[in-house]
Design an enzyme around this catalytic site. Structure first.
Site, short mmCIF file in Angstrom:
data_model
loop_
_atom_site.label_atom_id
_atom_site.label_comp_id
_atom_site.label_asym_id
_atom_site.label_seq_id
_atom_site.Cartn_x
_atom_site.Cartn_y
_atom_site.Cartn_z
N ARG A 23 13.84 -55.85 -15.70
CA ARG A 23 12.66 -56.41 -15.04
C ARG A 23 12.03 -57.50 -15.89
NH1 ARG A 23 10.77 -52.55 -11.55
NH2 ARG A 23 10.01 -54.37 -10.46
N LYS B 50 4.18 -43.75 -5.25
CA LYS B 50 4.05 -44.96 -4.43
C LYS B 50 4.34 -44.69 -2.96
CE LYS B 50 5.76 -47.37 -8.52
NZ LYS B 50 6.93 -48.05 -9.13
N PRO C 78 4.00 -52.63 -3.86
CA PRO C 78 2.85 -51.84 -4.20
C PRO C 78 3.19 -50.77 -5.22
CG PRO C 78 3.54 -51.53 -1.91
CD PRO C 78 4.66 -52.11 -2.66
N GLU C 79 2.33 -50.68 -6.20
CA GLU C 79 2.39 -49.60 -7.17
C GLU C 79 1.24 -48.64 -6.84
OE1 GLU C 79 2.80 -51.17 -11.18
OE2 GLU C 79 3.55 -53.06 -10.40
#
Length: 290
Positions: free
Chosen positions: A278, A59, A2-3
């Site tokens: 990433r 977050k 989750p961001e």
DNA sequence: CACTTGACCTGTCCGC
DNA sequence: TGCGGACAGGTCAAGT
């Protein structure tokens, strides 16, 4: 997982579901990793308490209890907080359909309430955690000391965004906006989406990006964060909100996980490369090097 | 100091 | 179908 938009969606759901419920029991299936507190502190400060309000910082979630303690929670990549209503209210109660399905093998903590409802903290990869802290120690947590400003807060201006990003002048623009001390809450999805919106190649160095481009990036990030909150966040793999529901932002994503598909702006095939360690999605035509 | 890489875990997917 | 390897929404510690 989750961001900012996903955590905000969970926060809003818990705020509807938790207040006034009194904790009656806690089971930590994966202690100390997922929940490091001693049982004696759980007994003293969590059992018998109730949640008064829920805040989000970047977050992370802060459940404020009426015991002068807080439950500080970070879901990391695969954490979920799923509320299941009591079976005595039947399948129509929030997540009644999950009764009997949880806990499962990803459940790390369950928090039961006196009315029979249960909040499950599930986390496949065990990177996430929740911890009970006296409220005065919260601001001393390393996470809270280093976290940057909230991008959706009113006073956060273009000028401040640009100044903070520019502190990371030697690194790539993607690494800079992923840095939680620069600003809070951006993760891999919204970094790629914002850079596509601002037409900036993700691996460009910060010193090569103009103020005009940074200003555009700031507004694009705000746009994607707000849009995603409206859509209940992104479900890429296993994100669900407190009601166990998936988010729909991925239906609106322009580049994230859209490699080999056409860019919605120019039709060029979207590519995937590695930036800041990433997976990074971008349009090779409209996200230029300079 | 600034920046990059590896580690933390489990599960899934892809190529052979 | 099996097996190895790469990869997955995040953040630290350790490395250069």
């Amino acid at each position: 997982m989750p961001e900012l938009p996903e955590v905000e969606t969970v926060r809003a759901g818990l705020e509807r579901l938790l207040p006034d419920r009194v904790v009656s029991g806690v089971v930590a299936y994966e202690s100390p990793k997922s929940f490091p507190n001693a049982q004696s502190d759980v007994n003293k400060f969590l059992i018998g308490a109730s949640v008064e309000s829920i805040d989000r910082r970047g977050k992370a979630l802060i459940l404020r209890l009426n015991s002068n303690y807080v439950l500080f929670i970070h879901l990391k990549m695969t954490g979920q907080l799923v509320f299941v209503g009591s079976e005595r209210f039947g399948a129509g109660h929030p997540n009644g359909s999950l009764i009997g399905k949880l806990p499962d093998k990803s459940t790390r903590v369950s928090i039961a309430f006196k009315d029979g409802s249960i909040l499950y903290f599930n986390d496949q990869r065990k990177f996430g955690w929740m911890k009970l802290l006296p409220k005065e120690l919260l601001e001393k947590e390393p996470f809270m000391r280093s976290i940057g400003p909230e991008p959706l807060e009113d006073g956060f201006t273009d000028k401040e965004f640009i100044a903070r990003v520019r502190k990371r002048k030697g690194t790539t623009i993607k690494a800079a906006i992923l840095d939680q001390s620069v600003l809070a809450g951006i993760g891999n999805i919204y970094a790629d989406e914002g850079l596509w919106g601002a037409q900036i190649y993700p691996a460009r160095r910060v010193y090569e990006v103009t103020d005009q481009e940074l200003k555009k990036l700031h507004s694009e990030l705000i746009y994607v964060l707000k849009l995603s909150i409206e859509k209940g966040g992104s479900t890429n793999r296993n994100y669900v909100n407190a009601e166990g529901k998936k988010g729909s932002y991925m239906d609106f994503a322009r580049v994230f996980r859209r490699e080999k598909l056409p860019c919605p702006r120019c039709g060029t095939t979207i590519e995937k490369i590695r930036v800041a360690g990433r997976g990074t999605h971008f349009c090779p035509r409209c996200q230029k090097l300079g």
